[in-house]
Design a protein around this motif. Structure first.
Motif, PDB file in Angstrom:
ATOM      1  N   THR A  79       0.986  -1.315  -0.144  1.00  0.00           N
ATOM      2  CA  THR A  79      -0.421  -0.026   0.412  1.00  0.00           C
ATOM      3  C   THR A  79       0.879   1.278  -0.096  1.00  0.00           C
ATOM      4  N   SER A  80       2.164   0.697   0.447  1.00  0.00           N
ATOM      5  CA  SER A  80       3.243   2.605   0.345  1.00  0.00           C
ATOM      6  C   SER A  80       4.133   2.523  -0.150  1.00  0.00           C
ATOM      7  N   ARG A  81       4.590   1.981  -1.460  1.00  0.00           N
ATOM      8  CA  ARG A  81       5.882   1.346  -1.815  1.00  0.00           C
ATOM      9  C   ARG A  81       7.065   2.231  -1.682  1.00  0.00           C
ATOM     10  N   PRO A  82       7.020   3.678  -1.782  1.00  0.00           N
ATOM     11  CA  PRO A  82       8.406   4.161  -1.009  1.00  0.00           C
ATOM     12  C   PRO A  82       8.637   4.012  -0.040  1.00  0.00           C
ATOM     13  N   LEU A  83       7.381   4.264   1.036  1.00  0.00           N
ATOM     14  CA  LEU A  83       7.830   4.177   2.060  1.00  0.00           C
ATOM     15  C   LEU A  83       8.819   2.697   2.482  1.00  0.00           C
ATOM     16  N   TYR A  84       8.105   1.828   2.337  1.00  0.00           N
ATOM     17  CA  TYR A  84       8.396   0.972   2.188  1.00  0.00           C
ATOM     18  C   TYR A  84       9.960   0.236   2.092  1.00  0.00           C
ATOM     19  N   LYS A  85      10.370   1.145   0.992  1.00  0.00           N
ATOM     20  CA  LYS A  85      11.923   1.151   0.507  1.00  0.00           C
ATOM     21  C   LYS A  85      12.591   2.163   0.726  1.00  0.00           C
ATOM     22  N   PHE A  86      11.860   3.025   1.532  1.00  0.00           N
ATOM     23  CA  PHE A  86      13.006   3.904   2.724  1.00  0.00           C
ATOM     24  C   PHE A  86      12.970   2.818   4.298  1.00  0.00           C
ATOM     25  N   ILE A  87      12.176   2.173   4.850  1.00  0.00           N
ATOM     26  CA  ILE A  87      12.413   2.203   5.284  1.00  0.00           C
ATOM     27  C   ILE A  87      13.523   0.323   5.786  1.00  0.00           C
ATOM     28  N   VAL A  88      13.330   0.130   3.967  1.00  0.00           N
ATOM     29  CA  VAL A  88      14.331  -1.505   3.446  1.00  0.00           C
ATOM     30  C   VAL A  88      16.543  -0.517   3.486  1.00  0.00           C
ATOM     31  N   ARG A  89      15.306   0.972   3.468  1.00  0.00           N
ATOM     32  CA  ARG A  89      17.166   1.227   2.845  1.00  0.00           C
ATOM     33  C   ARG A  89      18.036   1.345   4.533  1.00  0.00           C
ATOM     34  N   GLN A  90      16.577   2.493   4.650  1.00  0.00           N
ATOM     35  CA  GLN A  90      17.477   2.635   6.267  1.00  0.00           C
ATOM     36  C   GLN A  90      18.259   1.110   7.144  1.00  0.00           C
ATOM     37  N   ILE A  91      16.915   0.669   7.289  1.00  0.00           N
ATOM     38  CA  ILE A  91      17.878  -0.535   7.715  1.00  0.00           C
ATOM     39  C   ILE A  91      19.324  -0.900   7.189  1.00  0.00           C
ATOM     40  N   GLN A  92      19.356  -1.323   5.915  1.00  0.00           N
ATOM     41  CA  GLN A  92      20.949  -1.452   4.726  1.00  0.00           C
ATOM     42  C   GLN A  92      21.926  -0.110   5.692  1.00  0.00           C
ATOM     43  N   ARG A  93      21.472   0.466   6.284  1.00  0.00           N
ATOM     44  CA  ARG A  93      22.391   1.524   6.685  1.00  0.00           C
ATOM     45  C   ARG A  93      23.589   0.850   7.905  1.00  0.00           C
ATOM     46  N   VAL A  94      22.702  -0.146   8.939  1.00  0.00           N
ATOM     47  CA  VAL A  94      22.594  -0.776   9.774  1.00  0.00           C
ATOM     48  C   VAL A  94      23.576  -1.846   9.471  1.00  0.00           C
ATOM     49  N   PHE A  95      22.703  -2.455   8.176  1.00  0.00           N
ATOM     50  CA  PHE A  95      22.873  -4.267   8.065  1.00  0.00           C
ATOM     51  C   PHE A  95      22.879  -4.273   6.472  1.00  0.00           C
TER      52      PHE A  95
END
Length: 376
Positions: free
Chosen positions: A211-227
């Motif tokens: 339902t909110s693909r841009p927000l979902y991708k943003f969350i994944v990118r934030q996780i990738q900053r640490v992982f």
């Protein structure tokens, strides 16, 4: 307009609290609470007890389940400082600040030996206009009772207090054991808000993905900053349920939550929660030691998100991490200490401690300068 509400969606915030006799909170008198409160202290000084108090209010007002809260938390006697023989009564007063004035709620609670539970012996509320120099009289509710009578009231002040306090939500993502909810297949319909233990994380992420693909991708990118090894989540619904899994950048293998470190699972929960759409977050959020298992870089990232969220929400964070303390300001800090088994909570006034910061001390260094967490 009051500066506490300027450019903010908050309809009110908890400005002050007095608590007497709840667990280790023997005598907390008119403690001032900023919109972003960081409660610091060593193990066993009562930080979690402070959070449990507001968790109890959430249970009282969200679904009138005070008795269930008591049973889940050791029984009635365990809620009283040193037991009900030593402390026969719990009293509390909460002040909620809105644009127009103060909405106060007070109650008294006694132990019921039959069933080892609790009973509300008094409840009252009032509204005081900030333009006046006198406080209003209390409106008293029916008592005694095993559940709060406040949700039944039609008065606007009672509704304001009930609406805000029922939203007190405590997030603690500590349980990552083999039987923890986060490892289970979860109903995809339970996806509007993240549960307090993160158990429905997969369902929430799947919903955001759809339902909110841009927000979902943003969350994944934030996780990738640490992982950085993570490529994406692998969320595949089956028979109306979904399991938390993720893909690596370096392999075709799909990793389940049981093959994921405890700290990484908590990171998934925290970053997802702190980036949820505003309408899917409660107005008052409590975090109990959110730094557990996180790398210092992850702590810094999470704190950045918390500071942003605190512009439109009231946040309470209990921590013993120097890394986390240093991410906030002096005005946010409340120091917890224990004396003879009783919790003491106090603000750090700027006029007393600003010189330390001017001399380039970190907040954590000020806290750690003495055994009680404040400078000698």
């Amino acid at each position: 307009m009051n500066k506490n509400f300027e450019n903010s969606r908050l309809k009110g915030r908890i400005a002050e609290v007095s608590i007497n006799g709840f667990r280790s909170l023997k005598n907390i008198d008119r403690l001032s609470l900023p919109q972003l409160t960081v409660l610091i202290g060593a193990n066993g000084v009562g930080k979690s007890g402070f959070i449990r108090f507001f968790e109890m209010l959430g249970w009282m007002f969200r679904s009138q389940k005070l008795q269930e809260f008591v049973l889940r938390n050791g029984g009635g006697d365990d809620q009283f400082f040193m037991g009900s023989r030593t402390t026969p009564e719990i009293t509390a007063e909460i002040r909620i600040h809105t644009e127009r004035g103060y909405n106060d709620y007070a109650f008294k609670m006694a132990h019921l030996s039959a069933g080892d539970t609790c009973m509300l012996t008094e409840e009252a509320y009032r509204y005081s206009d900030t333009s006046k120099h006198t406080e209003a009289n209390w409106t008293r509710l029916r008592a005694p009772a095993k559940e709060s009578a406040l949700p039944e009231q039609k008065n606007p002040t009672a509704k304001t207090i009930h609406r805000l306090l029922k939203q007190c939500a405590t997030y603690q993502f500590h349980d990552t054991s083999s039987n923890a909810a986060i490892h289970m297949r979860w109903d995809i319909s339970d996806s509007f808000q993240l549960r307090a233990d993160g158990g429905n994380l997969a369902a929430v992420l799947l919903d955001l993905q759809q339902t909110s693909r841009p927000l979902y991708k943003f969350i994944v990118r934030q996780i990738q900053r640490v992982f950085p090894a993570m490529d994406d989540f692998a969320l595949e619904p089956s028979s109306g349920k979904v399991l938390l899994r993720w893909k690596s950048k370096f392999s075709d293998k799909i990793f389940g939550s049981h093959l994921t470190s405890d700290g990484t699972l908590r990171l998934f929960c925290l970053i997802t929660l702190l980036n949820m759409p505003e309408e899917r977050l409660p107005d008052i959020m409590f975090f109990d030691e959110p730094e557990l298992g996180l790398h210092p870089h992850a702590i810094t990232l999470v704190c950045e998100m918390m500071r942003r969220i605190a512009q439109t929400r009231q946040l309470f964070i209990a921590t013993q991490s120097p890394y986390m303390v240093d991410c906030f300001d002096l005005e946010n800090i409340i120091v917890a200490n224990a004396v003879d088994g009783a919790t003491e909570l106090r603000n750090l006034p700027a006029e007393k401690y600003q010189q330390w910061l001017d001399d380039e001390y970190l907040l954590s260094e000020i806290w750690l300068k003495s055994p009680v967490g404040v400078p000698l």
